[in-house]
Write a protein that holds these residues in place. Structure first.
Motif, short mmCIF file in Angstrom:
data_model
loop_
_atom_site.label_atom_id
_atom_site.label_comp_id
_atom_site.label_asym_id
_atom_site.label_seq_id
_atom_site.Cartn_x
_atom_site.Cartn_y
_atom_site.Cartn_z
N ALA A 103 0.85 -1.20 0.00
CA ALA A 103 0.00 0.00 0.00
C ALA A 103 0.88 1.24 0.00
N VAL A 104 0.65 2.12 -0.96
CA VAL A 104 1.37 3.40 -1.01
C VAL A 104 0.32 4.47 -0.70
N VAL A 105 0.43 5.04 0.49
CA VAL A 105 -0.62 5.96 0.92
C VAL A 105 -0.21 7.40 0.65
N LEU A 106 -1.13 8.12 0.02
CA LEU A 106 -0.89 9.55 -0.24
C LEU A 106 -1.75 10.33 0.73
N ASN A 107 -1.18 11.30 1.39
CA ASN A 107 -2.00 12.00 2.37
C ASN A 107 -2.31 13.43 2.03
N ALA A 108 -3.53 13.81 2.33
CA ALA A 108 -3.97 15.19 2.11
C ALA A 108 -4.64 15.64 3.40
N GLY A 109 -4.09 16.65 4.02
CA GLY A 109 -4.62 17.12 5.30
C GLY A 109 -5.78 18.08 5.13
N ILE A 110 -6.23 18.60 6.26
CA ILE A 110 -7.41 19.46 6.25
C ILE A 110 -7.17 20.74 5.44
N ASP B 19 -5.10 8.40 21.74
CA ASP B 19 -5.27 8.95 23.10
C ASP B 19 -6.52 9.82 23.15
N PHE B 20 -6.68 10.63 22.10
CA PHE B 20 -7.79 11.58 22.07
C PHE B 20 -9.13 10.83 22.14
N CYS B 21 -9.24 9.76 21.34
CA CYS B 21 -10.51 9.02 21.30
C CYS B 21 -10.73 8.22 22.59
N ALA B 22 -9.64 7.69 23.14
CA ALA B 22 -9.76 6.97 24.42
C ALA B 22 -10.22 7.93 25.51
N PHE B 23 -9.69 9.16 25.46
CA PHE B 23 -10.07 10.21 26.42
C PHE B 23 -11.58 10.51 26.27
N LEU B 24 -12.03 10.67 25.04
CA LEU B 24 -13.46 11.00 24.84
C LEU B 24 -14.36 9.86 25.31
N LEU B 25 -13.92 8.64 25.07
CA LEU B 25 -14.76 7.51 25.50
C LEU B 25 -14.85 7.47 27.02
N GLU B 26 -13.71 7.68 27.65
CA GLU B 26 -13.69 7.57 29.11
C GLU B 26 -14.31 8.79 29.81
N LYS B 27 -13.96 9.98 29.33
CA LYS B 27 -14.40 11.19 30.06
C LYS B 27 -15.74 11.73 29.57
N ALA B 28 -16.08 11.44 28.29
CA ALA B 28 -17.32 12.02 27.77
C ALA B 28 -18.34 10.94 27.39
N ASN B 29 -17.92 9.69 27.46
CA ASN B 29 -18.79 8.60 27.02
C ASN B 29 -19.28 8.82 25.59
N VAL B 30 -18.36 9.24 24.74
CA VAL B 30 -18.67 9.40 23.32
C VAL B 30 -17.64 8.57 22.55
N ALA B 31 -18.15 7.70 21.64
CA ALA B 31 -17.23 6.87 20.86
C ALA B 31 -17.09 7.43 19.45
N VAL B 32 -15.85 7.74 19.09
CA VAL B 32 -15.51 8.18 17.73
C VAL B 32 -14.24 7.40 17.34
N VAL B 33 -13.80 7.50 16.09
CA VAL B 33 -12.71 6.64 15.64
C VAL B 33 -11.42 7.45 15.42
N PRO B 34 -10.28 6.95 15.93
CA PRO B 34 -9.02 7.68 15.76
C PRO B 34 -8.65 7.83 14.29
N GLY B 35 -8.19 9.02 13.93
CA GLY B 35 -7.81 9.30 12.54
C GLY B 35 -6.67 8.44 12.05
N VAL B 36 -5.82 7.97 12.96
CA VAL B 36 -4.67 7.19 12.53
C VAL B 36 -5.11 5.96 11.74
N ALA B 37 -6.28 5.43 12.06
CA ALA B 37 -6.78 4.25 11.34
C ALA B 37 -7.09 4.56 9.88
N PHE B 38 -7.27 5.85 9.59
CA PHE B 38 -7.59 6.26 8.22
C PHE B 38 -6.38 6.97 7.58
N GLY B 39 -5.25 6.92 8.28
CA GLY B 39 -4.02 7.50 7.73
C GLY B 39 -3.77 8.93 8.12
N ASP B 40 -4.53 9.51 9.05
CA ASP B 40 -4.25 10.89 9.47
C ASP B 40 -4.38 11.00 10.99
#
Ligand code: PMP
Ligand code: GLU
Length: 398
Positions: free
Chosen positions: A143-150, A350-371
């Motif tokens: 896999a050759v990943v090309l990244n484009a940020g915000i 870390d950010f998503c683990a923090f939100l799950l623990e402190k806010a009880n909100v589940a979202v997905v870490p960007g690293v899994a999508f390459g960012d």
């Protein structure tokens, strides 16, 4: 490693678990422990399959669509797909150039297995859907990943693409509208990317258009309709998102006949044809009233405004304006290196683990999508849930 682990193949041991599925399971587990978790992790419409499509399936069962189907799919479904591709996408195929699979995921898996040899490169436009990289690697490709940020609206430029294409490139793979960013490549942008790809003999295109109907620009464009690449593009689509049929497991693809034949051969040894009555209902759905799909689009559009407005109100959270799908991909890198409530935040996990623990909100870490600067929030959820989730995120961060 213990014996059970050493029993397993290197292939599976080296593969990462799907982060979207992992996160939604973590949310379920936490809920089961009694926490009031709001899960915005899984990319799944919160709407039920429209009634008329359920009726089509019931009728199909009554009419005896209960047997094995041809491996690449019922002829009537492949014909309906050809009609739809001509009607909506200016793509011209015959049923022999179409394969129906158990979800778009299986289409992509079939394609990678059929096309990739060890050493072949698959160029993935990032941020990318979590399973692309894993599937490419499972098939033995690189896999050759090309990244484009915000700052570039999460869209890769033709220059970036030019720099990575080599004679080892087998295909370029991307989704538009995009999971995880919601970005939509315009016709002009796709034409420029196509011109670059067309200059490389070996490079094909896998265009994942599963979010086609969730497009706020109101004009979806298929890269495969461009003359320069029409003979080397495989267009992947499915019923999961636009028709709210995730659990039906139905996807399809259309492309050069020899590739479709190879995918059908593979599928014939793996899973055979997808379920019969679902295929019949899907054929009817493609040619029926698109009203419910348009209603869902309106709801997603309204929720996009809602989440942008609420997220923009949180200092340090940087959002853009996605033009499709039902995801937003905020950049939260300004929080990295900080400690909040005794919780060190250094990356998206870390950010998503923090939100799950402190806010009880589940979202997905960007690293899994390459960012790693971002996280993915799916706004395929009720307005109240979205408001409450973002209120909690803000309370945890500010
Ligand atoms: N491609 C993209 C971009 C997706 O987000 C998904 C997730 N649903 C898929 C493919 C797989 O779709 P399906 O459920 O039809 O397998
Ligand atoms: N595609 C959806 C997502 O990205 C569903 C989960 C999956 O298939 O990975 O969340």
């Amino acid at each position: 490693m213990n014996t059970i682990q050493t029993n397993l193949s290197k292939r599976v041991l080296e593969m990462e678990e799907s982060a979207t599925i992992k996160m939604s399971q973590m949310a379920r587990d936490r809920k089961a422990k009694g926490f009031d978790v709001i899960s915005l992790s899984l990319g799944e419409p919160d709407f039920d399959t429209p009634d008329h499509i359920k009726e089509f399936a019931i009728q199909a069962l009554k009419d005896g669509y209960t047997k094995y189907t041809p491996v690449p799919g019922l002829l009537e479904l492949r014909e309906a797909i050809c009609t739809k591709l001509k009607r909506d996408n200016d793509l011209h195929f015959s049923p022999a150039q179409v394969v129906v699979s158990n979800g778009a995921k299986q289409c992509i898996n079939n394609l990678c297995m059929a096309l990739l040899e060890p050493g072949d490169e698959a160029v993935i436009l990032g941020p990318y859907w979590v399973s692309y990289k894993a599937i490419v690697e499972l098939a033995g490709g690189t896999a050759v990943v090309l990244n484009a940020g915000i700052s570039q609206d999460f869209k890769v430029t033709p220059q970036q693409l030019e720099e990575v294409l080599t004679d080892k490139t087998k295909f370029v793979l991307f989704s538009s509208p995009c999971n995880p960013t919601g970005s939509v490549y315009t016709k002009e942008e796709l034409s420029s990317l196509a011109s670059v790809i067309a200059r490389h003999d070996s490079a094909q295109i896998i265009a994942d258009e599963i979010y086609e109907y969730i497009n706020f620009t109101e004009s979806h464009f298929s890269i495969g309709s461009l003359p320069s690449v029409k003979d080397r593009t495989i267009t992947v689509n499915g019923f999961a998102k636009g028709f709210a049929m995730t659990g039906w497991r139905l996807g399809y693809m259309a492309g050069p006949q020899h590739i479709m034949k190879a995918c059908s051969k593979l599928q014939g040894q793996n899973t055979s044809g997808a379920n019969a009555f679902g295929q019949k209902a899907a054929a009817d759905a493609l040619l029926a009233d698109m009203g419910p799909t348009k209603k869902m689009l309106e709801a997603f559009k309204r929720r996009r405004e809602l989440v942008i407005e609420l997220l923009e109100d949180i200092p340090g959270v940087n959002v853009n304006r996605p033009m499709g799908a039902f995801y937003i991909f905020p950049d939260v890198s300004s929080f990295y290196g900080r400690e909040i409530d005794g919780f060190a935040i250094n990356n998206s996990q870390d950010f998503c683990a923090f939100l799950l623990e402190k806010a009880n909100v589940a979202v997905v870490p960007g690293v899994a999508f390459g960012d790693d600067n971002c996280f993915r929030l799916s706004y395929a959820a009720a307005d109240d849930q979205l408001k409450e989730a973002i209120r909690r995120i803000k309370a945890a961060l500010v």
